[in-house]
Design an enzyme around this catalytic site. Structure first.
Site, PDB file in Angstrom:
ATOM      1  N   HIS A 164       0.852  -1.191   0.000  1.00 41.60           N
ATOM      2  CA  HIS A 164       0.000   0.000   0.000  1.00 41.60           C
ATOM      3  C   HIS A 164       0.886   1.238   0.000  1.00 41.60           C
ATOM      4  O   HIS A 164       1.960   1.221   0.598  1.00 41.60           O
ATOM      5  CB  HIS A 164      -0.917   0.022   1.239  1.00 41.60           C
ATOM      6  N   GLU A 222      -7.672  -5.544  -0.297  1.00 39.38           N
ATOM      7  CA  GLU A 222      -8.193  -6.292  -1.430  1.00 39.38           C
ATOM      8  C   GLU A 222      -8.056  -7.803  -1.265  1.00 39.38           C
ATOM      9  O   GLU A 222      -8.798  -8.569  -1.868  1.00 39.38           O
ATOM     10  CB  GLU A 222      -7.506  -5.842  -2.727  1.00 39.38           C
TER      11      GLU A 222
HETATM   12  N1  ACO Z   1       4.203  -7.216  -4.889  1.00 40.06           N
HETATM   13  C1  ACO Z   1       5.502  -7.109  -5.192  1.00 40.06           C
HETATM   14  N2  ACO Z   1       6.201  -5.989  -5.044  1.00 40.06           N
HETATM   15  C2  ACO Z   1       5.554  -4.919  -4.574  1.00 40.06           C
HETATM   16  C3  ACO Z   1       4.196  -4.950  -4.221  1.00 40.06           C
HETATM   17  C4  ACO Z   1       3.520  -6.171  -4.404  1.00 40.06           C
HETATM   18  N3  ACO Z   1       2.228  -6.293  -4.107  1.00 40.06           N
HETATM   19  N4  ACO Z   1       3.824  -3.749  -3.766  1.00 40.06           N
HETATM   20  C5  ACO Z   1       4.891  -2.960  -3.840  1.00 40.06           C
HETATM   21  N5  ACO Z   1       5.943  -3.674  -4.329  1.00 40.06           N
HETATM   22  C6  ACO Z   1       7.283  -3.203  -4.568  1.00 40.06           C
HETATM   23  C7  ACO Z   1       7.389  -2.514  -5.924  1.00 40.06           C
HETATM   24  O1  ACO Z   1       7.736  -3.385  -6.943  1.00 40.06           O
HETATM   25  C8  ACO Z   1       8.457  -1.514  -5.657  1.00 40.06           C
HETATM   26  O2  ACO Z   1       9.700  -2.198  -5.584  1.00 40.06           O
HETATM   27  P1  ACO Z   1      11.042  -1.501  -6.062  1.00 40.06           P
HETATM   28  O3  ACO Z   1      11.187  -0.268  -5.193  1.00 40.06           O
HETATM   29  O4  ACO Z   1      12.058  -2.570  -5.844  1.00 40.06           O
HETATM   30  O5  ACO Z   1      10.794  -1.164  -7.513  1.00 40.06           O
HETATM   31  C9  ACO Z   1       8.152  -1.055  -4.255  1.00 40.06           C
HETATM   32  O6  ACO Z   1       7.598  -2.206  -3.610  1.00 40.06           O
HETATM   33  C10 ACO Z   1       7.147   0.092  -4.252  1.00 40.06           C
HETATM   34  O7  ACO Z   1       6.564   0.090  -3.010  1.00 40.06           O
HETATM   35  P2  ACO Z   1       5.523   1.209  -2.589  1.00 40.06           P
HETATM   36  O8  ACO Z   1       6.100   2.562  -2.824  1.00 40.06           O
HETATM   37  O9  ACO Z   1       5.055   0.861  -1.226  1.00 40.06           O
HETATM   38  O10 ACO Z   1       4.348   0.903  -3.605  1.00 40.06           O
HETATM   39  P3  ACO Z   1       3.470   1.905  -4.459  1.00 40.06           P
HETATM   40  O11 ACO Z   1       2.947   2.964  -3.589  1.00 40.06           O
HETATM   41  O12 ACO Z   1       4.175   2.323  -5.693  1.00 40.06           O
HETATM   42  O13 ACO Z   1       2.275   0.929  -4.897  1.00 40.06           O
HETATM   43  C11 ACO Z   1       0.422  -0.493  -4.728  1.00 40.06           C
HETATM   44  C12 ACO Z   1       1.190   0.641  -4.043  1.00 40.06           C
HETATM   45  C13 ACO Z   1       0.023  -0.047  -6.142  1.00 40.06           C
HETATM   46  C14 ACO Z   1      -0.850  -0.796  -3.933  1.00 40.06           C
HETATM   47  C15 ACO Z   1       1.350  -1.743  -4.790  1.00 40.06           C
HETATM   48  O14 ACO Z   1       1.658  -2.161  -3.484  1.00 40.06           O
HETATM   49  C16 ACO Z   1       0.741  -2.873  -5.610  1.00 40.06           C
HETATM   50  O15 ACO Z   1       0.872  -2.871  -6.823  1.00 40.06           O
HETATM   51  N6  ACO Z   1       0.085  -3.858  -4.924  1.00 40.06           N
HETATM   52  C17 ACO Z   1      -0.572  -4.925  -5.669  1.00 40.06           C
HETATM   53  C18 ACO Z   1      -1.917  -4.473  -6.223  1.00 40.06           C
HETATM   54  C19 ACO Z   1      -2.931  -4.283  -5.109  1.00 40.06           C
HETATM   55  O16 ACO Z   1      -3.044  -5.099  -4.202  1.00 40.06           O
HETATM   56  N7  ACO Z   1      -3.697  -3.177  -5.225  1.00 40.06           N
HETATM   57  C20 ACO Z   1      -4.752  -2.832  -4.253  1.00 40.06           C
HETATM   58  C21 ACO Z   1      -4.331  -1.718  -3.355  1.00 40.06           C
HETATM   59  S1  ACO Z   1      -5.578  -1.301  -2.141  1.00 40.06           S
HETATM   60  C22 ACO Z   1      -6.685  -0.329  -2.999  1.00 40.06           C
HETATM   61  O17 ACO Z   1      -6.358   0.367  -3.919  1.00 40.06           O
HETATM   62  C23 ACO Z   1      -8.115  -0.341  -2.580  1.00 40.06           C
END
Ligand code: ACO
Length: 368
Positions: free
Chosen positions: A247, A306
């Protein structure tokens, strides 16, 4: 060089509606901790709390009755013979149907927009399986009525309670992508229908409200608890994101995931049949958290709303292709309250971009 901030940490609005405290893992909705609302307040009560003060008092009719009347009005606008609706995904069809409602800024428009995801989702699911849509009962509670319109028969009380808990859990959540989209459009004075369509479009994406369907796809592909760790490792090494984890703001826990885990536990106690699916989900969750801790040590990624949304909506026999519509059912009131707050207390939202493209030599030349 492009910056990649995703507006991280930027304050783009003042709001009285909700506070997402990522460091403490807490969510406040109009002064109430999430835990004070889930399982204790009805959907209509929380809606009333969100909308309070954002509309001229138009009548003394209780909100539940006005919302029931709005469901009936929305149903009468359903073009049942439009076969193209069946070829769209439910969220795209919902967006198309909402676009046909007349735009406005008043409470009547707002209630139609809040009624629409329930009425249209139930109708769309039935149309897609060749069944006739069922008309609303305006005297019924919103959640009770939705499940009856969807199934063609009344749902047991514990299932109504579980869905109501879900809708309250997701009612509002700060400046998430869909709410921000709603506020941007509202700030142009385009109207509440336009703001809601923008929000729905943002919600549809798999990184936002489109995640729960893929969560179930992941559970199906994993199949057994023993397969969880190797399957997840392969996914992560391909660069995939694990759906239902991570998140932008929460760093310790997503309180909504905890609320839904508890809702599922109560539903499971009524049902028994949930237990094998939940056992698989718990094994996948544990393996994913362990892997994310190991592979992304700096990120503090935990289970988000989710993951348990997927399990809860599946347990309520809502088809997975309609999960994002169910999210919209809970969030529409939040979008509308934010849109009205923007109109009443905000300004046109107009940030700037930094130009990083080429410049022609004449554009750089000083004026002669
Ligand atoms: N799986 C694998 N890696 C992840 C995940 C994940 N679920 N979430 C974040 N990361 C990694 C990214 O690849 C990135 O890695 P890097 O820095 O090595 O490139 C890093 O963690 C980014 O972390 P954050 O800054 O915390 O994530 P961001 O704010 O960009 O994204 C998001 C948040 C979109 C929710 C992300 O965690 C994600 O894609 N999760 C999966 C999809 C999901 O579950 N969405 C529902 C969210 S809740 C809602 O919207 C109601």
């Amino acid at each position: 060089m492009h910056s990649n901030t995703g507006l991280d940490g930027v304050i783009a609005a003042d709001t009285v509606l909700s506070e997402v405290d990522g460091e403490a893992g807490r969510l406040i909705i109009r002064g109430h901790a999430l835990e004070e609302l889930v399982g204790r307040r009805s959907f209509e009560e929380v809606l009333g709390t969100l909308l309070d003060g954002f509309f001229e008092p138009e009548s003394s009719t209780p909100l539940a009755r006005s919302l029931g009347a709005a469901r009936a009005q929305v149903f009468s606008s359903l073009p049942q013979a439009d076969t193209r609706l069946r070829s769209l995904s439910p969220i795209e069809a919902l967006r198309a149907l909402i676009a046909r409602l007349g735009d406005g800024e008043d409470l009547a428009t707002a209630l139609k927009l809040i009624a629409a995801p329930a009425v249209f989702t139930a109708a769309l699911v039935r149309l897609r399986s060749g069944e006739r849509p069922i008309a609303p009962d305006p005297g019924s509670g919103h959640v009770t009525d939705f499940l009856r319109m969807l199934r063609g028969e009344p749902a047991p009380r514990h299932e109504v309670v579980a869905l109501e808990s879900y809708l309250v859990t997701i009612a509002d959540h700060g400046l998430n992508a869909s709410t921000f989209a709603a506020r941007i459009v509202a700030s142009t004075r385009a109207g509440l229908v336009s703001a809601t369509i923008a929000a729905l479009s943002a919600l549809k994406g798999p990184l936002h409200g489109g995640a729960p369907g893929p969560v179930l796809d992941m559970l199906d592909a994993i199949g057994t608890a023993e397969n969880a760790a190797p399957w997840l490792e392969r996914a992560l090494s391909r660069g995939d994101r694990l759906m239902g984890f991570g998140h932008r703001i929460y760093r310790v826990r997503d309180p909504r995931a905890d609320a839904l885990r508890e809702t599922l536990r109560v539903l499971g106690a009524e049902r028994g049949a949930l237990s094998s699916r939940l056992a698989l989900a718990e094994a996948v969750e544990a393996a994913a958290l362990e892997l994310l801790r190991r592979e992304k040590p700096g990120r503090a990624l935990s289970t988000n709303v989710e993951f348990y949304t997927a399990l809860l909506l599946e347990a309520l026999a809502i088809p997975r292709e309609a999960f994002t519509c169910a999210f919209a059912m809970g969030r529409a009131g939040g979008w509308i309250a934010h849109a009205r707050e923007q109109v009443l207390h905000g300004r046109l939202i107009r940030p700037q971009s930094r130009y990083v493209g080429p410049r022609s030599s004449s554009a750089c030349a000083p004026p002669s």
